[in-house]
Design a protein around this motif. Structure first.
Motif, mmCIF file in Angstrom:
data_model
loop_
_atom_site.group_PDB
_atom_site.id
_atom_site.type_symbol
_atom_site.label_atom_id
_atom_site.label_comp_id
_atom_site.label_asym_id
_atom_site.label_seq_id
_atom_site.Cartn_x
_atom_site.Cartn_y
_atom_site.Cartn_z
ATOM 1 N N GLU A 122 0.817 -1.211 0.000
ATOM 2 C CA GLU A 122 0.000 0.000 0.000
ATOM 3 C C GLU A 122 0.850 1.259 0.000
ATOM 4 O OE1 GLU A 122 -3.294 0.267 -0.301
ATOM 5 O OE2 GLU A 122 -3.271 -1.892 -0.666
ATOM 6 N N THR A 123 2.073 1.176 0.475
ATOM 7 C CA THR A 123 2.947 2.348 0.533
ATOM 8 C C THR A 123 3.400 2.778 -0.852
ATOM 9 O OG1 THR A 123 3.749 1.748 2.721
ATOM 10 C CG2 THR A 123 5.131 3.234 1.444
ATOM 11 N N GLY A 124 3.665 1.819 -1.728
ATOM 12 C CA GLY A 124 4.132 2.147 -3.062
ATOM 13 C C GLY A 124 5.644 2.131 -3.173
ATOM 14 N N TRP A 125 6.136 2.582 -4.343
ATOM 15 C CA TRP A 125 7.549 2.433 -4.684
ATOM 16 C C TRP A 125 8.272 3.748 -4.906
ATOM 17 C CZ3 TRP A 125 10.099 -2.061 -4.241
ATOM 18 C CH2 TRP A 125 9.306 -3.193 -4.013
ATOM 19 N N TYR A 126 7.696 4.853 -4.502
ATOM 20 C CA TYR A 126 8.372 6.143 -4.480
ATOM 21 C C TYR A 126 8.790 6.646 -5.854
ATOM 22 C CZ TYR A 126 8.339 5.541 0.538
ATOM 23 O OH TYR A 126 7.928 5.354 1.823
ATOM 24 N N SER A 127 8.140 6.159 -6.902
ATOM 25 C CA SER A 127 8.424 6.712 -8.230
ATOM 26 C C SER A 127 7.302 6.331 -9.182
ATOM 27 C CB SER A 127 9.767 6.210 -8.775
ATOM 28 O OG SER A 127 9.726 4.831 -9.042
ATOM 29 N N PHE A 128 6.585 7.301 -9.693
ATOM 30 C CA PHE A 128 5.595 7.121 -10.740
ATOM 31 C C PHE A 128 4.663 5.934 -10.493
ATOM 32 C CE2 PHE A 128 8.933 9.631 -12.602
ATOM 33 C CZ PHE A 128 8.242 10.609 -13.309
ATOM 34 N N PRO A 129 3.730 6.072 -9.556
ATOM 35 C CA PRO A 129 2.819 4.966 -9.230
ATOM 36 C C PRO A 129 2.119 4.382 -10.457
ATOM 37 C CG PRO A 129 2.564 6.751 -7.653
ATOM 38 C CD PRO A 129 3.483 7.261 -8.721
ATOM 39 N N LEU A 130 1.719 5.236 -11.395
ATOM 40 C CA LEU A 130 1.023 4.732 -12.585
ATOM 41 C C LEU A 130 1.910 3.801 -13.391
ATOM 42 C CD1 LEU A 130 -1.438 4.692 -14.404
ATOM 43 C CD2 LEU A 130 -0.558 6.755 -15.546
ATOM 44 N N ALA A 131 3.194 4.156 -13.508
ATOM 45 C CA ALA A 131 4.118 3.301 -14.262
ATOM 46 C C ALA A 131 4.247 1.926 -13.604
ATOM 47 C CB ALA A 131 5.486 3.970 -14.362
ATOM 48 N N TRP A 132 4.315 1.900 -12.277
ATOM 49 C CA TRP A 132 4.401 0.622 -11.573
ATOM 50 C C TRP A 132 3.111 -0.179 -11.748
ATOM 51 C CZ3 TRP A 132 8.484 -1.546 -8.824
ATOM 52 C CH2 TRP A 132 9.622 -0.756 -8.726
ATOM 53 N N GLU A 133 1.976 0.504 -11.710
ATOM 54 C CA GLU A 133 0.700 -0.190 -11.899
ATOM 55 C C GLU A 133 0.617 -0.801 -13.289
ATOM 56 O OE1 GLU A 133 -1.767 -0.893 -9.938
ATOM 57 O OE2 GLU A 133 -1.075 0.157 -8.148
ATOM 58 N N VAL A 134 1.019 -0.030 -14.293
ATOM 59 C CA VAL A 134 0.983 -0.539 -15.670
ATOM 60 C C VAL A 134 1.907 -1.736 -15.817
ATOM 61 C CG1 VAL A 134 1.574 -0.002 -18.071
ATOM 62 C CG2 VAL A 134 0.292 1.657 -16.691
ATOM 63 N N ARG A 135 3.107 -1.652 -15.228
ATOM 64 C CA ARG A 135 4.039 -2.786 -15.312
ATOM 65 C C ARG A 135 3.455 -4.010 -14.607
ATOM 66 N NH1 ARG A 135 6.180 -6.488 -16.425
ATOM 67 N NH2 ARG A 135 8.380 -7.014 -16.683
ATOM 68 N N GLY A 136 2.746 -3.778 -13.505
ATOM 69 C CA GLY A 136 2.102 -4.885 -12.812
ATOM 70 C C GLY A 136 1.020 -5.529 -13.648
ATOM 71 N N TRP A 137 0.213 -4.702 -14.315
ATOM 72 C CA TRP A 137 -0.836 -5.250 -15.184
ATOM 73 C C TRP A 137 -0.237 -6.043 -16.337
ATOM 74 C CZ3 TRP A 137 -5.923 -5.743 -14.596
ATOM 75 C CH2 TRP A 137 -6.559 -4.979 -13.618
ATOM 76 N N LEU A 138 0.839 -5.538 -16.922
ATOM 77 C CA LEU A 138 1.486 -6.258 -18.020
ATOM 78 C C LEU A 138 2.002 -7.613 -17.549
ATOM 79 C CD1 LEU A 138 3.476 -3.353 -19.731
ATOM 80 C CD2 LEU A 138 1.419 -4.501 -20.601
ATOM 81 N N ASP A 139 2.548 -7.644 -16.337
ATOM 82 C CA ASP A 139 3.054 -8.907 -15.798
ATOM 83 C C ASP A 139 1.919 -9.907 -15.609
ATOM 84 O OD1 ASP A 139 5.322 -10.433 -14.802
ATOM 85 O OD2 ASP A 139 4.376 -10.261 -12.844
ATOM 86 N N ARG A 140 0.794 -9.450 -15.082
ATOM 87 C CA ARG A 140 -0.339 -10.350 -14.874
ATOM 88 C C ARG A 140 -0.923 -10.821 -16.194
ATOM 89 N NH1 ARG A 140 -1.864 -10.715 -9.690
ATOM 90 N NH2 ARG A 140 -3.902 -11.579 -10.193
ATOM 91 N N ALA A 141 -0.850 -9.972 -17.208
ATOM 92 C CA ALA A 141 -1.394 -10.341 -18.518
ATOM 93 C C ALA A 141 -0.660 -11.525 -19.121
ATOM 94 C CB ALA A 141 -1.323 -9.148 -19.466
ATOM 95 N N VAL A 142 0.612 -11.726 -18.744
ATOM 96 C CA VAL A 142 1.379 -12.861 -19.272
ATOM 97 C C VAL A 142 1.528 -13.959 -18.223
ATOM 98 C CG1 VAL A 142 2.610 -11.468 -20.965
ATOM 99 C CG2 VAL A 142 3.564 -11.717 -18.663
ATOM 100 N N GLY A 143 0.657 -13.925 -17.186
ATOM 101 C CA GLY A 143 0.638 -14.996 -16.188
ATOM 102 C C GLY A 143 1.513 -14.768 -14.991
ATOM 103 N N GLY A 144 2.073 -13.568 -14.840
ATOM 104 C CA GLY A 144 2.925 -13.281 -13.698
ATOM 105 C C GLY A 144 2.132 -12.889 -12.465
ATOM 106 N N VAL A 145 2.848 -12.542 -11.400
ATOM 107 C CA VAL A 145 2.197 -12.251 -10.122
ATOM 108 C C VAL A 145 1.719 -10.816 -10.022
ATOM 109 C CG1 VAL A 145 3.461 -14.031 -8.901
ATOM 110 C CG2 VAL A 145 4.437 -11.738 -9.038
ATOM 111 N N GLY A 146 2.286 -9.902 -10.826
ATOM 112 C CA GLY A 146 1.881 -8.511 -10.755
ATOM 113 C C GLY A 146 2.189 -7.889 -9.401
ATOM 114 N N LEU A 147 1.513 -6.773 -9.118
ATOM 115 C CA LEU A 147 1.784 -6.027 -7.893
ATOM 116 C C LEU A 147 0.878 -6.410 -6.740
ATOM 117 C CD1 LEU A 147 2.349 -2.358 -9.146
ATOM 118 C CD2 LEU A 147 4.034 -3.839 -8.077
ATOM 119 N N ARG A 148 -0.224 -7.158 -6.978
ATOM 120 C CA ARG A 148 -1.255 -7.250 -5.968
ATOM 121 C C ARG A 148 -0.962 -8.212 -4.829
ATOM 122 N NH1 ARG A 148 -5.411 -8.096 -9.550
ATOM 123 N NH2 ARG A 148 -6.015 -6.218 -10.648
ATOM 124 N N ARG A 149 0.169 -8.891 -4.838
ATOM 125 C CA ARG A 149 0.476 -9.725 -3.676
ATOM 126 C C ARG A 149 0.700 -8.880 -2.427
ATOM 127 N NH1 ARG A 149 5.093 -13.981 -5.163
ATOM 128 N NH2 ARG A 149 6.224 -12.041 -5.495
#
Length: 505
Positions: A367-394
């Motif tokens: 919930e704290t985030g990664w201290y740089s461009f939250p939207l970019a991290w969210e998009v990267r997480g969605w891309l990871d989940r789209a190919v079967g990865g764990v994404g950010l939601r763990r």
């Protein structure tokens, strides 16, 4: 838990998993001696009970290692599964069960205890339930007295079934659902599962069979979602079942809405088409129900939600390593013999105290985030989940503290030296191996220094292309990260807790 009449030596496999990690302290509280078998002893270094158990290093598929771990053991708990490892998970489950069966017999183990799945009658079993049934048969055929506890959905803070139920219900006030939402289910609270598991340690030697275990409520998944909404104060959910959802489509849908990756969601979703209801309650003859009765669905949900809200989740489904995730240790220097190694290193000094800087570093992610461009991290997480990865939601197990082995969004904690070093290993889908390190130290001038290092070992041409395609963004992402972490630490020193979050960056 009442102390046992006689202290037994208990081997627990799967101690880094959800159930195993909770069973160990329950066995210790009952007065038993505990040995755990794990491939990675370091992952147990920081758990509260690590100093009270014997740790045996070895892989569950290695007969010699398992046999050594079984020596002198009265009861062996087999809590391993290959869920989410791919289409051959049934073969892996069978092979590791055969190793345990043989090792337990050869080492003279007094009893095997296994937690499996309920088996419906007159229905074609899902691959997951079919595998659970085969494992039970292998263990029962070992020649060692065996107790198999067969359960449906386990309700508890951090369990994969509870996380699926929680996120689906909370995020979807209106949902189009597959037909499996109307299959009958008898869930059971993790508290009662653990009580049965501990009780099985002292079963008479002639008890050799399966036991169905379940809570007092039988319902379908749609009712479970409605009851969850009622317990947690949400409005009534609108559920519209349709017949077109395949298991594959359903698992991807679950993977998008919940933190559970599609690779794990699919076998679970396939199992929900089966009727999983107890046909007997014979276990009560040996492990009596508590005076207040088994925990009902509503109370199990209430307690689990309370633990989530109080950040008091003991173990989570994500504690076990992601199948196929890299486990190689960090190469020690840029001239590593394993091939190309790319680094992005950044250093920044701050007037913040080392304690505040470390507090920010250890609290990163979730919930704290990664201290740089939250939207970019969210998009990267969605891309990871789209190919079967764990994404950010763990997310995180705890908002403040980390243990070695903890899942942290798409990372896993590989090393942690309190106040000094945090090393994360990536478990996202990338063509290579990746790490992210944070070092907190004093500079020669007496200021506090943050050293941040990203390391990438590419695999093949795809790995090379990946690194060079993302490297232009490193100055933005990693540069702002080191800068904003230091600013957050300075805000902490100034008493501004709100400004010290990654979401504010």
């Amino acid at each position: 838990m009442q102390p046992a009449e006689r202290a037994l030596t208990c081997l627990v496999t799967g101690a880094t998993g959800y159930v195993g990690g909770r069973l160990v302290p329950e066995l210790l509280a009952a007065g038993h001696r505990v040995r755990v078998l794990t491939r990675s002893p370091r992952k147990l270094r920081d758990v509260p009970w690590s100093g009270r158990v014997e740790i045996a290093e070895g892989d569950a598929s290695d007969l010699d290692a398992v046999r050594r771990a079984c020596e002198g053991v009265d009861v062996s708990y087999y809590l391993i599964h290959s869920l989410g490892t791919g289409p051959d998970f049934e073969a892996k489950d069978r092979e590791t069960a055969e190793v345990m069966a043989r090792a337990a017999e050869e080492a003279g183990v007094g009893r095997l205890v296994h937690l499996g799945g309920l088996e419906p009658t007159d229905e074609e079993l899902s691959p997951h339930l079919r595998s659970r049934a085969e494992v039970a048969r292998v263990l029962l055929g070992s020649g060692v007295p065996t107790a198999v506890l067969r359960a449906a959905i386990v309700l508890g803070s951090g369990s994969v079934s509870f996380e699926m139920l929680r996120y689906l219900t909370e995020r979807l006030p209106v949902m189009v659902t597959p037909r499996w939402v109307h299959s009958r289910i008898q869930p059971i609270a993790i508290r009662d599962v653990l009580r049965y598991l501990v009780g099985c340690a002292t079963l008479p030697p002639d008890v050799h069979r399966c036991f169905d275990i379940g809570g007092p409520d039988v319902m379908d998944y749609a009712t479970m979602m409605q009851r969850y909404a009622e317990v947690t104060g949400l409005s009534r959910r609108r559920i519209l079942p349709v017949p077109v959802f395949s298991a594959s489509l359903s698992s991807h849908w679950v993977g998008v809405i919940t933190p559970v990756p599609a690779s794990i969601a699919r076998p679970l979703v396939e199992s929900l088409r089966n009727t999983v209801v107890c046909r007997e309650h014979d276990v009560a003859q040996y492990v009596p129900d508590p005076p207040e009765g088994l925990l009902g669905f509503d109370e199990a949900v209430r307690l689990a939600v309370l633990k989530v809200r109080n950040n008091a989740v003991d173990t989570r489904w994500s504690g076990a390593s992601v199948p196929g995730a890299p486990s190689d240790p960090l190469p020690s220097d840029p001239d590593w013999a394993g091939g190309s190694l790319y680094l992005d290193e950044r250093t920044r000094e701050t007037d913040a105290s080392p304690d505040s800087l470390w507090r920010v570093v250890e609290g990163i992610g979730g919930e704290t985030g990664w201290y740089s461009f939250p939207l970019a991290w969210e998009v990267r997480g969605w891309l990871d989940r789209a190919v079967g990865g764990v994404g950010l939601r763990r997310g995180r197990r705890d908002p403040r503290d980390l243990y070695v082995g903890d899942a942290l969004d798409w990372w896993r904690v590989e090393e942690l030296e309190e106040g000094r070093l945090l090393r994360l290993r990536a478990e996202m889908r990338v063509p290579g191996l990746a790490w992210l390190e944070f070092h907190v130290e004093r500079s020669d001038a007496g200021r506090t220094r943050l050293r941040q290092k990203a390391t990438f070992h590419p695999l093949g041409l795809a790995g090379q292309a990946y690194w060079w395609s993302v490297s232009p963004f490193h100055g933005i992402v990693f540069g702002s990260m080191v800068r904003n972490i230091c600013r957050a630490a300075e805000a902490l020193d100034a008493g501004d807790e709100r400004a010290a979050t990654g979401r504010a960056a």
